[in-house]
Design a protein around this motif. Sequence first.
Motif, PDB file in Angstrom:
ATOM      1  N   ILE A   1      -6.100   8.307  -8.285  1.00  0.00           N
ATOM      2  CA  ILE A   1      -6.732   7.273  -9.155  1.00  0.00           C
ATOM      3  C   ILE A   1      -7.902   7.801  -9.810  1.00  0.00           C
ATOM      4  CG2 ILE A   1      -7.548   4.953  -9.099  1.00  0.00           C
ATOM      5  CD1 ILE A   1      -5.378   4.169  -7.087  1.00  0.00           C
ATOM      6  N   ASP A   2      -8.910   8.504  -8.699  1.00  0.00           N
ATOM      7  CA  ASP A   2     -10.237   8.643  -9.164  1.00  0.00           C
ATOM      8  C   ASP A   2     -10.203   9.812 -10.372  1.00  0.00           C
ATOM      9  OD1 ASP A   2     -11.366   7.194  -7.274  1.00  0.00           O
ATOM     10  OD2 ASP A   2     -11.542   8.744  -5.783  1.00  0.00           O
ATOM     11  N   GLY A   3      -9.292  10.777 -10.164  1.00  0.00           N
ATOM     12  CA  GLY A   3      -8.979  11.830 -11.349  1.00  0.00           C
ATOM     13  C   GLY A   3      -8.670  11.406 -12.408  1.00  0.00           C
ATOM     14  N   ARG A   4      -7.800   9.998 -12.369  1.00  0.00           N
ATOM     15  CA  ARG A   4      -7.301   9.579 -13.679  1.00  0.00           C
ATOM     16  C   ARG A   4      -8.223   8.808 -14.489  1.00  0.00           C
ATOM     17  NH1 ARG A   4      -4.163   4.430 -12.439  1.00  0.00           N
ATOM     18  NH2 ARG A   4      -6.324   3.918 -12.061  1.00  0.00           N
ATOM     19  N   ASP A   5      -8.997   8.019 -13.734  1.00  0.00           N
ATOM     20  CA  ASP A   5     -10.138   7.237 -14.183  1.00  0.00           C
ATOM     21  C   ASP A   5     -11.245   8.291 -14.986  1.00  0.00           C
ATOM     22  OD1 ASP A   5      -8.684   4.969 -13.309  1.00  0.00           O
ATOM     23  OD2 ASP A   5     -10.141   4.833 -11.664  1.00  0.00           O
ATOM     24  N   GLU A   6     -11.426   9.356 -14.260  1.00  0.00           N
ATOM     25  CA  GLU A   6     -12.505  10.204 -15.131  1.00  0.00           C
ATOM     26  C   GLU A   6     -11.846  10.916 -16.357  1.00  0.00           C
ATOM     27  OE1 GLU A   6     -15.589  11.170 -14.220  1.00  0.00           O
ATOM     28  OE2 GLU A   6     -15.536   9.630 -12.551  1.00  0.00           O
ATOM     29  N   CYS A   7     -10.700  11.337 -16.370  1.00  0.00           N
ATOM     30  CA  CYS A   7      -9.809  11.661 -17.657  1.00  0.00           C
ATOM     31  C   CYS A   7      -9.930  10.537 -18.681  1.00  0.00           C
ATOM     32  CB  CYS A   7      -8.677  12.421 -17.159  1.00  0.00           C
ATOM     33  SG  CYS A   7      -8.809  13.752 -16.227  1.00  0.00           S
ATOM     34  N   ALA A   8      -9.481   9.382 -18.188  1.00  0.00           N
ATOM     35  CA  ALA A   8      -9.444   8.415 -19.015  1.00  0.00           C
ATOM     36  C   ALA A   8     -10.733   8.063 -20.150  1.00  0.00           C
ATOM     37  CB  ALA A   8      -9.067   6.910 -18.475  1.00  0.00           C
ATOM     38  N   LYS A   9     -11.879   8.212 -19.368  1.00  0.00           N
ATOM     39  CA  LYS A   9     -12.992   8.038 -20.189  1.00  0.00           C
ATOM     40  C   LYS A   9     -12.989   8.971 -21.332  1.00  0.00           C
ATOM     41  CE  LYS A   9     -15.419   6.884 -15.895  1.00  0.00           C
ATOM     42  NZ  LYS A   9     -16.858   7.000 -15.342  1.00  0.00           N
ATOM     43  N   GLU A  10     -12.720  10.235 -21.288  1.00  0.00           N
ATOM     44  CA  GLU A  10     -12.614  11.285 -22.472  1.00  0.00           C
ATOM     45  C   GLU A  10     -11.587  10.792 -23.453  1.00  0.00           C
ATOM     46  OE1 GLU A  10     -12.854  16.144 -22.864  1.00  0.00           O
ATOM     47  OE2 GLU A  10     -12.441  15.179 -21.070  1.00  0.00           O
ATOM     48  N   LEU A  11     -10.432  10.598 -22.925  1.00  0.00           N
ATOM     49  CA  LEU A  11      -9.324  10.389 -23.408  1.00  0.00           C
ATOM     50  C   LEU A  11      -9.645   8.967 -24.619  1.00  0.00           C
ATOM     51  CD1 LEU A  11      -6.326  10.746 -21.150  1.00  0.00           C
ATOM     52  CD2 LEU A  11      -7.082  12.241 -23.077  1.00  0.00           C
ATOM     53  N   VAL A  12     -10.361   7.967 -24.149  1.00  0.00           N
ATOM     54  CA  VAL A  12     -10.515   6.782 -24.945  1.00  0.00           C
ATOM     55  C   VAL A  12     -11.340   7.214 -26.006  1.00  0.00           C
ATOM     56  CG1 VAL A  12     -11.694   4.622 -24.799  1.00  0.00           C
ATOM     57  CG2 VAL A  12     -10.142   5.120 -23.015  1.00  0.00           C
ATOM     58  N   THR A  13     -12.337   8.276 -25.820  1.00  0.00           N
ATOM     59  CA  THR A  13     -13.149   8.493 -26.928  1.00  0.00           C
ATOM     60  C   THR A  13     -12.480   9.539 -27.952  1.00  0.00           C
ATOM     61  OG1 THR A  13     -15.116   8.837 -25.427  1.00  0.00           O
ATOM     62  CG2 THR A  13     -15.235   9.910 -27.267  1.00  0.00           C
ATOM     63  N   LEU A  14     -11.705  10.399 -27.624  1.00  0.00           N
ATOM     64  CA  LEU A  14     -10.920  11.343 -28.344  1.00  0.00           C
ATOM     65  C   LEU A  14      -9.786  10.581 -28.903  1.00  0.00           C
ATOM     66  CD1 LEU A  14     -10.798  14.568 -26.033  1.00  0.00           C
ATOM     67  CD2 LEU A  14     -12.068  14.144 -28.188  1.00  0.00           C
ATOM     68  N   PHE A  15      -9.194   9.699 -28.738  1.00  0.00           N
ATOM     69  CA  PHE A  15      -8.012   8.979 -28.849  1.00  0.00           C
ATOM     70  C   PHE A  15      -8.493   7.286 -29.230  1.00  0.00           C
ATOM     71  CE2 PHE A  15      -6.362  12.714 -26.844  1.00  0.00           C
ATOM     72  CZ  PHE A  15      -5.773  13.343 -27.839  1.00  0.00           C
ATOM     73  N   PRO A  16      -9.153   6.953 -30.147  1.00  0.00           N
ATOM     74  CA  PRO A  16      -9.519   5.474 -30.130  1.00  0.00           C
ATOM     75  C   PRO A  16      -8.237   4.784 -30.768  1.00  0.00           C
ATOM     76  CG  PRO A  16     -10.237   6.785 -32.118  1.00  0.00           C
ATOM     77  CD  PRO A  16      -9.742   7.889 -31.073  1.00  0.00           C
ATOM     78  N   THR A  17      -8.112   3.553 -30.125  1.00  0.00           N
ATOM     79  CA  THR A  17      -6.970   2.878 -30.602  1.00  0.00           C
ATOM     80  C   THR A  17      -7.634   1.424 -31.164  1.00  0.00           C
ATOM     81  OG1 THR A  17      -6.958   1.803 -28.256  1.00  0.00           O
ATOM     82  CG2 THR A  17      -5.451   3.544 -28.792  1.00  0.00           C
ATOM     83  N   LYS A  18      -6.866   0.811 -31.807  1.00  0.00           N
ATOM     84  CA  LYS A  18      -7.111  -0.429 -32.547  1.00  0.00           C
ATOM     85  C   LYS A  18      -6.037  -1.547 -32.350  1.00  0.00           C
ATOM     86  CE  LYS A  18      -5.890   0.691 -37.208  1.00  0.00           C
ATOM     87  NZ  LYS A  18      -6.312   0.542 -38.604  1.00  0.00           N
TER      88      LYS A  18
ATOM     89  N   ASN B   1       0.877  -1.207  -0.190  1.00  0.00           N
ATOM     90  CA  ASN B   1       0.082  -0.072  -0.021  1.00  0.00           C
ATOM     91  C   ASN B   1       0.946   1.362  -0.036  1.00  0.00           C
ATOM     92  OD1 ASN B   1      -2.428  -1.421   0.051  1.00  0.00           O
ATOM     93  ND2 ASN B   1      -2.461  -1.670   2.214  1.00  0.00           N
ATOM     94  N   ILE B   2       2.006   1.270   0.595  1.00  0.00           N
ATOM     95  CA  ILE B   2       3.016   2.498   0.423  1.00  0.00           C
ATOM     96  C   ILE B   2       3.347   2.780  -1.056  1.00  0.00           C
ATOM     97  CG2 ILE B   2       5.383   3.241   1.253  1.00  0.00           C
ATOM     98  CD1 ILE B   2       5.486   1.353   3.429  1.00  0.00           C
ATOM     99  N   LEU B   3       3.127   1.759  -1.862  1.00  0.00           N
ATOM    100  CA  LEU B   3       3.620   2.011  -3.161  1.00  0.00           C
ATOM    101  C   LEU B   3       2.296   2.499  -4.039  1.00  0.00           C
ATOM    102  CD1 LEU B   3       6.148  -1.051  -3.789  1.00  0.00           C
ATOM    103  CD2 LEU B   3       6.561   1.362  -3.202  1.00  0.00           C
ATOM    104  N   LYS B   4       1.247   2.380  -3.556  1.00  0.00           N
ATOM    105  CA  LYS B   4      -0.049   2.602  -4.312  1.00  0.00           C
ATOM    106  C   LYS B   4      -0.062   4.226  -4.447  1.00  0.00           C
ATOM    107  CE  LYS B   4      -2.590  -1.655  -3.531  1.00  0.00           C
ATOM    108  NZ  LYS B   4      -3.973  -2.129  -2.819  1.00  0.00           N
ATOM    109  N   PRO B   5      -0.596   4.715  -5.596  1.00  0.00           N
ATOM    110  CA  PRO B   5      -1.225   6.165  -5.498  1.00  0.00           C
ATOM    111  C   PRO B   5      -2.372   6.380  -4.484  1.00  0.00           C
ATOM    112  CG  PRO B   5      -1.595   5.007  -7.612  1.00  0.00           C
ATOM    113  CD  PRO B   5      -0.781   3.960  -6.814  1.00  0.00           C
ATOM    114  N   PRO B   6      -2.329   7.621  -4.432  1.00  0.00           N
ATOM    115  CA  PRO B   6      -3.431   8.277  -3.564  1.00  0.00           C
ATOM    116  C   PRO B   6      -4.896   7.789  -4.133  1.00  0.00           C
ATOM    117  CG  PRO B   6      -1.669   9.730  -3.359  1.00  0.00           C
ATOM    118  CD  PRO B   6      -1.396   8.908  -4.658  1.00  0.00           C
ATOM    119  N   GLU B   7      -5.930   7.893  -3.521  1.00  0.00           N
ATOM    120  CA  GLU B   7      -7.066   7.459  -4.052  1.00  0.00           C
ATOM    121  C   GLU B   7      -7.583   8.644  -4.909  1.00  0.00           C
ATOM    122  OE1 GLU B   7      -9.149   5.021  -4.077  1.00  0.00           O
ATOM    123  OE2 GLU B   7      -7.675   3.805  -2.846  1.00  0.00           O
ATOM    124  N   GLU B   8      -7.303  10.116  -4.352  1.00  0.00           N
ATOM    125  CA  GLU B   8      -7.705  10.945  -5.173  1.00  0.00           C
ATOM    126  C   GLU B   8      -7.141  11.311  -6.870  1.00  0.00           C
ATOM    127  OE1 GLU B   8      -6.141  10.981  -2.371  1.00  0.00           O
ATOM    128  OE2 GLU B   8      -6.815  12.817  -1.188  1.00  0.00           O
TER     129      GLU B   8
END
Length: 737
Positions: free
Chosen positions: A525-542, A516-523
């Motif tokens: 992780i939550d902010g990253r996951d929110e941004c990831a949804k928009e990034l997946v839409t704007l930068f689709p991968t195949k 748990n010392i090596l895990k990033p803070p919850e704040e």
Amino acid sequence: MPPRAKPGEGIALVLDVSPHVRAGVDETFFSLSKKCLINILQRKMFAEKCRDEVAIILLGSDETDNSLATPDQYQNIKVLQEPRLVSWDIINEVERITGGKKSGDWLDALVVAMDLLHDPDEVRFSGKKIVLFTDFSSEFSDDQTSAIVAGLCNQGISLNIIGPEILDDSADDSGDVDGPGPSNGLQPFKNGVRTVPKNWNGKPKTAVQLAGEAVATRVVAEADGGMYSFEDAIPQLIFFEKRSSGSANWNTLLEIGPSFQIAITGRIKIKHSTVPTWKTAYASDESAAIIKETSFHRNDDAQTPVDEDEVIPGYKYGTTLVPYIDEDSQMKYFSNTQRCLSILGFTRRSNVPHQFWAGEQVLVITGREGDEAAAVALSSFIHALEVLDYVGITRRIYNKNSDPVLGALFPDITKDYECLIWIPLPFQEDVRSYSFPSLRKTTEKLTESEKQAMDNLITAMDLTVVNEDDGDGSREELLEPSGVLNPQLQHYCNALTHRAIHEYDPIPAPVDHVINILKPPEEIIDGRDECAKELVTLFPTKKIVKKSKRDSGDLFASTEEESNKKLKSDDGDDTLTSSDLTRALVTKITTASPTEDFYALLKGEAPNFTLICSQMRDIILQLVDSWSQGSTSSEVLLSRVIDCLTAFRKESSLIDPSLYNDLMPPLKSAVISGSIQQLWDRVKEGNLGLVTTEESLKSSVSKAAASAFLELEAEPQQEVSEPKQEEDDVEDLLDDL
């Protein structure tokens, strides 16, 4: 006679082992108490220079073993260990504790603990502490409570109780916080309902427990102690802390020129964290002599011993063993200089960027204590550096015969202090310069929504957050280095403890609280996951499916066919071919397969792009020279030269266009002198001329200059000389063809 070492604390640990604390199927009060006790012992074991003496007392044991026992008092209390330094033996003994079948008086156990910590001369312990693990289920006699409190206060003993969860009984619905609490141990009426406190096993607390908690609360309050639940105590006890010790003063002279010196003192501010060494250690006997024994063995199954006379020092250079003999040691460089910190010169702060900071420690430089002249001179020097925005480049000799270290002195001025910060710098041979293409062309193609999405991700990953507890909007840093424990040290101590207690068991994986010392803070992780949804839409991968098999025709494809396929493939296909299995290691570019050699060298470890391009330049001019002399088929050479120019131009446009542009003038001269109009026509058709500023921001050639360069001007006829003998590279080209 050396000065006597400073004494440590005296700590008495009282563990309740009566049947009441072991009544349960899963995790019981007894198991949690023993876990906390073992964690305390382990922390003392691994603490650096720890001289604390620990006593262990069992409450509710089957036998009675203490110096105060009488037939009717202090029964079922056993002193497992009198105050002494912690050892692996006592940790193993605590591990084997199973519990007793009787109950004991916890107030009597406190008296026994006070007796063990009795130090009338006040020279044995620097402080005294009693830690009690009990849930107050056993009967007790409180007629001596006042005497116990007085004894704790007179001896300066603090009392800490771990285990019970005591709720606040001092307030009721009317808000009267000063009135007396209930005498029957029950909670006051709340919303018309009388509530009953719960025990650790989920059952209601008994009247004996509630009465014991009331007495314990009084004792703790008067004896300057505290009461902690397992939820509060265990997270603090499972981690090992490396004791921070003050840095020794490094006194020397700051030399500014040949005749100006300032007396200074250096102290280590930041140092690379390492696990403690066990090369020299003792258990409980400080006077025991530590004898080192060294033996040498061969690296074979039998570990064959070797006499010391048959062994010489050596070092490994890669996979090669280099012997180090006496003659080499005599040639070793010794600085033969006393400790010093001398200024070599000054430069602007911008010339020493963060990536040049090296070394494993940072020093704080201040004026020598008690030397007012040195303090005034150093203050003037610090302010001069700050005003001019300069840093001092220094040569540091830590001690006589130490190697010199390059470093920089940065001024640091605050409202509370002013000093110099010394940071080591690398030597020239330690610096590795890598060239990377600019991202500007890529970012210019992004839309505003795509740029905003990336900005949101950067903001969400910011480790500085607003402190909501303070109303001034100040920001605090997550994962601040001074507040994060070293996971390497934590796992090291856990592994060593496991091996000491369970000698033949395999070393376990890191436990959860270390992970748990090596895990990033919850704040974050939550902010990253929110941004990831928009990034997946704007930068689709195949997903790119690579070929795993080849048909029989491809297995026997010629080298020429394979090279053409690789040149036409821009998707980076790394499919293994039959020729890849037999191709030798590429060390230089040859005329046989220049394009393949060029890309192979670029894919190597730490490629020197300038050197590789220089080889490619020579190969291209050599191929053109062979063509002009008619020694090889013109069609083969034309295709090979065009392939080389294409690959060379593509890579240099990204990193350094001048390398390709420098090739074009001699190539043009070779085309004119050899009358190779066909090659120049292909250069025009393939847009293989000079790299312009429109294609690369690193180029200095305009589009008009590039167009004018492609126009050929005939050279005057010259006498035809005898053709020169071809180099071996051309012969090797013919052999491959």
